[in-house]
Scaffold this motif. Sequence first.
Motif, PDB file in Angstrom:
ATOM      1  N   GLY A   1      46.027  37.898  32.963  1.00  0.00           N
ATOM      2  CA  GLY A   1      45.091  36.960  33.284  1.00  0.00           C
ATOM      3  C   GLY A   1      44.912  36.794  34.776  1.00  0.00           C
ATOM      4  N   ILE A   2      43.945  35.857  35.173  1.00  0.00           N
ATOM      5  CA  ILE A   2      43.798  35.575  36.749  1.00  0.00           C
ATOM      6  C   ILE A   2      44.181  34.089  36.818  1.00  0.00           C
TER       7      ILE A   2
ATOM      8  N   ASP B   1      44.266  32.305  33.014  1.00  0.00           N
ATOM      9  CA  ASP B   1      42.922  32.012  32.073  1.00  0.00           C
ATOM     10  C   ASP B   1      43.088  33.127  30.941  1.00  0.00           C
ATOM     11  N   ASN B   2      44.383  33.656  30.783  1.00  0.00           N
ATOM     12  CA  ASN B   2      44.416  34.647  29.568  1.00  0.00           C
ATOM     13  C   ASN B   2      44.743  33.595  28.402  1.00  0.00           C
ATOM     14  N   PRO B   3      43.929  33.690  27.338  1.00  0.00           N
ATOM     15  CA  PRO B   3      44.131  32.768  26.141  1.00  0.00           C
ATOM     16  C   PRO B   3      45.437  32.844  25.582  1.00  0.00           C
ATOM     17  N   GLY B   4      46.136  33.859  25.657  1.00  0.00           N
ATOM     18  CA  GLY B   4      47.350  34.370  25.204  1.00  0.00           C
ATOM     19  C   GLY B   4      48.817  33.903  25.865  1.00  0.00           C
TER      20      GLY B   4
ATOM     21  N   ARG C   1      44.134  36.893  42.201  1.00  0.00           N
ATOM     22  CA  ARG C   1      45.595  36.822  42.106  1.00  0.00           C
ATOM     23  C   ARG C   1      45.910  36.920  40.646  1.00  0.00           C
ATOM     24  N   ARG C   2      46.794  37.869  40.057  1.00  0.00           N
ATOM     25  CA  ARG C   2      46.947  37.837  38.700  1.00  0.00           C
ATOM     26  C   ARG C   2      48.313  36.880  38.219  1.00  0.00           C
ATOM     27  N   CYS C   3      48.165  37.042  37.181  1.00  0.00           N
ATOM     28  CA  CYS C   3      49.232  35.901  36.424  1.00  0.00           C
ATOM     29  C   CYS C   3      50.704  36.515  36.646  1.00  0.00           C
TER      30      CYS C   3
END
Length: 389
Positions: free
Chosen positions: A356-357, A53-56, A348-350
């Motif tokens: 991001g999640i 879900d991190n835009p980058g 859980r992290r990316c």
Amino acid sequence: MTMYRTSYEVAQVLERNREQLAGLCANSWQSRTLHALRKCRTAALGGHIDRCDNPGCHKLHLSYNSCRNRHCPKCQGHKREQWIRAREAELLNVTYFHMVFTLPSELNRMCLYDPKSIYGLLFGTAWQVIKGFSSNPKFLGADPGMVAILHSWGQNLSLHPHLHCIVPGGGTTRSGKWKFARNKGKPGCRKARYLFPVKAMSKVFRARFVASLRKEFPPHPTAFYENLFKHNWVIYCKRPFLGPEQVVEYLGRYTHKIAISNHRIKSLDNNNVTFTVKDYRHGGRKSLLRLTDAEFVRRFALHILPKGFVRIRHYGILSSSRKKALLPLLQQVLGGPVPNGRPPLKHRRCPYCQIGIMVTVAVFDSRGPPKAWSDRLKNSAPRRTPQKA
């Protein structure tokens, strides 16, 4: 929780012997369990696609589903952590004692024949012994609590049923007040050794277990039961835990432990399994043990518990029916758990950006992901990592 890949896995042994698994098991439940472990985190169980879900980042990640079986070496980490966190909130500021109740090898055949009954008697008898000594004014004169964890294995995967028990150094009186064990239950007490007399407990444990066994299995000849009294039954009592932190550390090692973890397996060659074992009679010295695949699977299957059998049980003031109301009151008087400084459980992290999640955007069965998602995965340059479903 971060998962680490090991060079060799129990699942690899099961996979290369998948056609023979049924013949190496005592019943269909064991066979079904081994096949579940064999398929864990493979395409056979389906899976899901997650997006960061991190835009980058927004990268896609493919994960295969876990079997979620309690006997699986790859599925215990998150469950263990959740259970430990729940127990941490229930700790009292008192000394805790560690006891181990072990069944003699003469009962191994009965454990194989009817594990549900024998292991159930082990739990019940251990609690009778703890409760009996605790209620005696000579030793405590109060209502105790106990957390008991069943292990059925030794280091070489042979049958070795024993119960690890954690007992607070004290209990509640009839008036509801806390009573410390004499010179033993107060936190930091250096005089504390064992909660109750070990030799006396061992004799009572043997007598009560055999008496219960006679009622449960009356057809056995008298000579069989008399033979059980020829040897001493040993209750192993360790020195008390130094503090709540030690209790939690212990729980982390023992609660969701299985017969053998993947990191102990050192090689898989020529249909043989080589794994490490500790010799506790010689200070925990490590050595290697080599077994054929068939013997390894047979021994591993010995420790698959009957369907629905509860291997972690709470008694007395720590039972589910009493602790919700009682423990908060006791923590007000005795003090609650010591903060451990560990971060809370997170999503859980990316695996790519570590920021991001991961959010599930698609699920699929054993046929694999739909073509549209497969194309997106290729474009996203995914890499598979061993993550829990």
